[in-house]
Design a protein around this motif. Structure first.
Motif, PDB file in Angstrom:
ATOM      1  N   PRO A  35       0.832  -1.195   0.000  1.00 10.42           N
ATOM      2  CA  PRO A  35       0.000   0.000   0.000  1.00 10.42           C
ATOM      3  C   PRO A  35       0.871   1.251   0.000  1.00 10.42           C
ATOM      4  O   PRO A  35       1.985   1.240   0.521  1.00 10.42           O
ATOM      5  N   GLY A  36       0.363   2.285  -0.607  1.00 13.60           N
ATOM      6  CA  GLY A  36       1.098   3.547  -0.631  1.00 13.60           C
ATOM      7  C   GLY A  36       1.211   4.141   0.759  1.00 13.60           C
ATOM      8  O   GLY A  36       0.480   3.755   1.680  1.00 13.60           O
ATOM      9  N   PRO A  37       2.131   5.063   0.926  1.00 14.00           N
ATOM     10  CA  PRO A  37       2.292   5.677   2.255  1.00 14.00           C
ATOM     11  C   PRO A  37       1.038   6.463   2.633  1.00 14.00           C
ATOM     12  O   PRO A  37       0.421   7.126   1.795  1.00 14.00           O
ATOM     13  N   GLY A  38       0.682   6.335   3.883  1.00 11.49           N
ATOM     14  CA  GLY A  38      -0.445   7.101   4.388  1.00 11.49           C
ATOM     15  C   GLY A  38      -1.811   6.511   4.077  1.00 11.49           C
ATOM     16  O   GLY A  38      -2.825   7.141   4.335  1.00 11.49           O
ATOM     17  N   THR A  39      -1.871   5.295   3.517  1.00 14.80           N
ATOM     18  CA  THR A  39      -3.176   4.716   3.202  1.00 14.80           C
ATOM     19  C   THR A  39      -3.844   4.114   4.432  1.00 14.80           C
ATOM     20  O   THR A  39      -5.060   4.010   4.462  1.00 14.80           O
ATOM     21  N   ALA A  40      -3.081   3.725   5.426  1.00 13.81           N
ATOM     22  CA  ALA A  40      -3.660   3.163   6.641  1.00 13.81           C
ATOM     23  C   ALA A  40      -3.898   4.298   7.638  1.00 13.81           C
ATOM     24  O   ALA A  40      -2.990   5.043   7.977  1.00 13.81           O
ATOM     25  N   ARG A  41      -5.134   4.421   8.055  1.00 11.55           N
ATOM     26  CA  ARG A  41      -5.475   5.452   9.032  1.00 11.55           C
ATOM     27  C   ARG A  41      -6.040   4.792  10.273  1.00 11.55           C
ATOM     28  O   ARG A  41      -6.666   3.731  10.187  1.00 11.55           O
ATOM     29  N   PRO A  42      -5.867   5.403  11.418  1.00  5.32           N
ATOM     30  CA  PRO A  42      -6.449   4.839  12.634  1.00  5.32           C
ATOM     31  C   PRO A  42      -7.975   4.782  12.532  1.00  5.32           C
ATOM     32  O   PRO A  42      -8.605   5.643  11.931  1.00  5.32           O
ATOM     33  N   VAL A  43      -8.537   3.767  13.110  1.00  6.64           N
ATOM     34  CA  VAL A  43      -9.988   3.604  13.130  1.00  6.64           C
ATOM     35  C   VAL A  43     -10.485   4.066  14.493  1.00  6.64           C
ATOM     36  O   VAL A  43      -9.978   3.627  15.523  1.00  6.64           O
ATOM     37  N   PRO A  44     -11.470   4.952  14.509  1.00  8.29           N
ATOM     38  CA  PRO A  44     -11.985   5.386  15.806  1.00  8.29           C
ATOM     39  C   PRO A  44     -12.640   4.214  16.540  1.00  8.29           C
ATOM     40  O   PRO A  44     -13.296   3.364  15.916  1.00  8.29           O
ATOM     41  N   PRO A  45     -12.482   4.150  17.841  1.00  7.13           N
ATOM     42  CA  PRO A  45     -13.061   3.044  18.608  1.00  7.13           C
ATOM     43  C   PRO A  45     -14.570   2.897  18.415  1.00  7.13           C
ATOM     44  O   PRO A  45     -15.104   1.800  18.507  1.00  7.13           O
ATOM     45  N   SER A  46     -15.267   3.987  18.117  1.00 11.38           N
ATOM     46  CA  SER A  46     -16.719   3.900  17.941  1.00 11.38           C
ATOM     47  C   SER A  46     -17.108   3.054  16.726  1.00 11.38           C
ATOM     48  O   SER A  46     -18.242   2.589  16.629  1.00 11.38           O
ATOM     49  N   LEU A  47     -16.172   2.842  15.790  1.00 15.76           N
ATOM     50  CA  LEU A  47     -16.472   2.037  14.605  1.00 15.76           C
ATOM     51  C   LEU A  47     -16.084   0.574  14.762  1.00 15.76           C
ATOM     52  O   LEU A  47     -16.330  -0.227  13.861  1.00 15.76           O
ATOM     53  N   ILE A  48     -15.481   0.224  15.866  1.00 16.93           N
ATOM     54  CA  ILE A  48     -15.065  -1.164  16.092  1.00 16.93           C
ATOM     55  C   ILE A  48     -16.185  -1.872  16.848  1.00 16.93           C
ATOM     56  O   ILE A  48     -16.512  -1.520  17.971  1.00 16.93           O
ATOM     57  N   HIS A  49     -16.795  -2.856  16.194  1.00 16.32           N
ATOM     58  CA  HIS A  49     -17.911  -3.594  16.791  1.00 16.32           C
ATOM     59  C   HIS A  49     -17.642  -5.084  16.710  1.00 16.32           C
ATOM     60  O   HIS A  49     -16.983  -5.555  15.797  1.00 16.32           O
ATOM     61  N   GLY A  50     -18.160  -5.818  17.657  1.00 17.05           N
ATOM     62  CA  GLY A  50     -18.093  -7.266  17.612  1.00 17.05           C
ATOM     63  C   GLY A  50     -16.802  -7.865  18.144  1.00 17.05           C
ATOM     64  O   GLY A  50     -16.606  -9.065  18.053  1.00 17.05           O
ATOM     65  N   VAL A  51     -15.902  -7.049  18.673  1.00 18.09           N
ATOM     66  CA  VAL A  51     -14.666  -7.574  19.233  1.00 18.09           C
ATOM     67  C   VAL A  51     -14.870  -7.729  20.734  1.00 18.09           C
ATOM     68  O   VAL A  51     -15.193  -6.764  21.422  1.00 18.09           O
ATOM     69  N   THR A  52     -14.710  -8.935  21.218  1.00 21.56           N
ATOM     70  CA  THR A  52     -14.838  -9.172  22.647  1.00 21.56           C
ATOM     71  C   THR A  52     -13.557  -9.794  23.179  1.00 21.56           C
ATOM     72  O   THR A  52     -12.922 -10.601  22.504  1.00 21.56           O
ATOM     73  N   VAL A  53     -13.188  -9.387  24.349  1.00 25.08           N
ATOM     74  CA  VAL A  53     -12.007  -9.926  25.021  1.00 25.08           C
ATOM     75  C   VAL A  53     -12.475 -10.513  26.340  1.00 25.08           C
ATOM     76  O   VAL A  53     -13.094  -9.809  27.146  1.00 25.08           O
ATOM     77  N   PRO A  54     -12.219 -11.789  26.555  1.00 27.14           N
ATOM     78  CA  PRO A  54     -12.630 -12.393  27.824  1.00 27.14           C
ATOM     79  C   PRO A  54     -11.965 -11.664  28.994  1.00 27.14           C
ATOM     80  O   PRO A  54     -10.805 -11.253  28.898  1.00 27.14           O
ATOM     81  N   PRO A  55     -12.694 -11.481  30.094  1.00 23.37           N
ATOM     82  CA  PRO A  55     -12.127 -10.775  31.254  1.00 23.37           C
ATOM     83  C   PRO A  55     -10.800 -11.372  31.723  1.00 23.37           C
ATOM     84  O   PRO A  55      -9.899 -10.650  32.114  1.00 23.37           O
ATOM     85  N   ARG A  56     -10.674 -12.685  31.658  1.00 20.82           N
ATOM     86  CA  ARG A  56      -9.438 -13.329  32.094  1.00 20.82           C
ATOM     87  C   ARG A  56      -8.256 -12.875  31.227  1.00 20.82           C
ATOM     88  O   ARG A  56      -7.174 -12.587  31.723  1.00 20.82           O
ATOM     89  N   SER A  57      -8.469 -12.771  29.915  1.00 23.00           N
ATOM     90  CA  SER A  57      -7.408 -12.317  29.022  1.00 23.00           C
ATOM     91  C   SER A  57      -7.091 -10.850  29.253  1.00 23.00           C
ATOM     92  O   SER A  57      -5.931 -10.446  29.217  1.00 23.00           O
ATOM     93  N   ALA A  58      -8.113 -10.057  29.471  1.00 23.24           N
ATOM     94  CA  ALA A  58      -7.895  -8.633  29.726  1.00 23.24           C
ATOM     95  C   ALA A  58      -7.086  -8.442  31.005  1.00 23.24           C
ATOM     96  O   ALA A  58      -6.178  -7.603  31.056  1.00 23.24           O
ATOM     97  N   ARG A  59      -7.387  -9.212  32.037  1.00 20.23           N
ATOM     98  CA  ARG A  59      -6.617  -9.112  33.291  1.00 20.23           C
ATOM     99  C   ARG A  59      -5.181  -9.542  33.075  1.00 20.23           C
ATOM    100  O   ARG A  59      -4.254  -8.937  33.609  1.00 20.23           O
TER     101      ARG A  59
END
Length: 69
Positions: A35-59
């Protein structure tokens, strides 16, 4: 007598060895695109859906100094 840490001769590797691998990679370069430079941009957290992290892994990650501090 060879040193114990000396690399094995290329003929000892049935797959061709590192030199063969590097040659294969060099021949494939024209087929790869980056990909060309600058094509990857940060994604705002409000657009990230469906990702779950088990509490044990988060700890566990929170307890690791590389991630939690």
């Amino acid at each position: 007598m060879t040193k114990p840490d000396a690399p094995a001769p290329a003929s000892a590797d049935p797959e061709g060895g590192l030199a063969s691998l590097r040659g294969d990679c060099a021949r494939m370069v024209p087929h790869w695109s980056a990909p060309g430079p600058g094509t990857a941009r940060p994604v705002p957290p409000s657009l990230i859906h469906g990702v779950t992290v088990p509490p044990r892994s988060a700890r566990l990650l929170d307890a690791m100094s590389d991630y939690g501090d």
